[in-house]
Design an enzyme around this catalytic site. Structure first.
Site, PDB file in Angstrom:
ATOM      1  CG  HIS A  31     -38.363 -29.905  -9.168  1.00  0.00           C
ATOM      2  ND1 HIS A  31     -37.320 -28.749  -9.334  1.00  0.00           N
ATOM      3  CD2 HIS A  31     -37.563 -30.951  -9.163  1.00  0.00           C
ATOM      4  CE1 HIS A  31     -36.231 -29.108  -9.276  1.00  0.00           C
ATOM      5  NE2 HIS A  31     -36.192 -30.356  -9.348  1.00  0.00           N
ATOM      6  CG  ASP A  49     -34.750 -31.083 -15.553  1.00  0.00           C
ATOM      7  OD1 ASP A  49     -34.102 -32.235 -15.009  1.00  0.00           O
ATOM      8  OD2 ASP A  49     -35.032 -29.975 -15.123  1.00  0.00           O
TER       9      ASP A  49
END
Length: 336
Positions: free
Chosen positions: A181, A249
């Site tokens: 992230h 993703d």
């Protein structure tokens, strides 16, 4: 059937704005994804799902991250709070696969009641000693065969409940010592080791209808992250035999660096089928959707094949499932 847009997009709140409705109608995304900001009550989530499908004029898939444990968007007091997956696997021992079938059959029941028909699970990443804490207790264990067995049972629980599973993070995120992230993890293993270890659970679940990429750099294989790497995508398709629809993703995660449009085009060129974009502005969503365009012939075929697996949920006895799960987990089914 008209061609789907090669994107999966999110929304800002509990209901679509007029601008979002018009945007979704124009770009026709393959599907949608929900986050905590979209969740109020069961009836409200069901209305939002209806709004999303009405905007594109079809029964578009709507997905969510409902792994249970730390990563779940539907939470108490309206929904069940699940144990971390790794903790459940350890508690259940040799009965882990059955326990996860029951867990995900209950999760599917909750999702379908809200209008959600896909879930970004099972997570088939292997737990290594070095696995970053953001991922580790979300794993199902350290043994490849056990992870594959639990993953297959989890997928079956969702499919029996009318929910499409998304296997993640292909070809394996477990060795990462960084959180994708926020930065790009690098995993220094070669092609053969990747196939034999991290990728093996995905090969075992090669018939899963959908998969999600790992934003991981494998420098021995390619200088580009897996999501943007034709070499890694070839490994996934040829060596792991995974032929489900592959979404990225979240394309906006900080592991990937660059313009969202350029990243989206690069992922599709590498071999991804659809771009997942989350947590951006309407203009950022527009950039991604326009760059992604419509699905390729191969992607459209995989998408239609996945959607064909949606079924009416089988009948279940909730109290009986909970009782069996409680017995398998020594009385501890939910996280307090």
């Amino acid at each position: 059937m008209s061609r789907f847009g090669a994107s999966i997009l999110d929304a800002d709140g509990h209901q679509l704005t007029r601008e979002e409705r018009a945007f979704f109608r124009d770009v026709n995304p393959f599907g949608f994804i929900l986050f905590a900001r979209n969740i109020g009550t069961e009836a409200q989530v069901a209305r939002l799902c209806d709004q999303m499908r009405d905007a594109v004029g079809r029964e578009a898939p709507i997905t969510i991250d409902q792994e249970g444990g730390r990563v779940q968007r539907l939470r108490a007091p309206l929904w069940r709070e699940w144990l971390p997956p790794l903790e459940q696997a350890e508690l259940a021992g040799e009965n882990a696969a059955r326990s996860f079938y029951l867990r995900f059959r209950l999760i599917a029941h909750e999702l379908k009641r809200c209008g959600i028909d896909s879930n970004c699970a099972p997570m088939l990443d292997i737990a290594f000693p070095e696995t970053h804490p953001f991922l580790k207790n979300r794993c199902y264990g350290t043994d490849i065969a056990a992870i594959a067995k639990i993953g297959a049972a989890s997928s079956r629980g969702m499919l029996d409940g009318g929910v499409l599973p998304v296997a993640k993070h292909i070809p394996g995120h477990g060795r990462a010592v960084a959180d994708s992230h926020f930065e790009l993890p690098s995993v220094d293993i070669g092609r053969e080791e990747l196939i034999a270890t991290d990728g093996a659970p995905f090969a075992a679940l090669k018939d899963c209808p959908m998969g999600m990429t790992a934003h991981i750099l494998y420098p021995q294989i390619d200088e580009r992250p897996a999501t943007l790497s034709a070499s890694v995508m070839e490994l996934i398709r040829r060596d792991l035999g995974f032929d489900g629809l592959i979404m990225t993703d979240d394309i906006s995660m900080k592991a990937l660096n660059g313009d969202l449009g350029d990243l989206s085009r690069a992922a599709l060129l590498a071999g991804c089928d659809v771009i997942l974009h989350c947590n951006g502005t309407l203009e950022e969503r527009r950039t991604v959707a326009e760059a992604a365009g419509e699905m390729s012939d191969a992607a459209q075929e995989r998408a239609e094949r996945a959607l064909a697996l949606r079924q009416k949920p089988d009948d279940i006895d909730i109290s009986a499932i909970e009782a069996e799960l409680e017995a398998l987990l020594n009385g501890r089914v939910y996280d307090s």
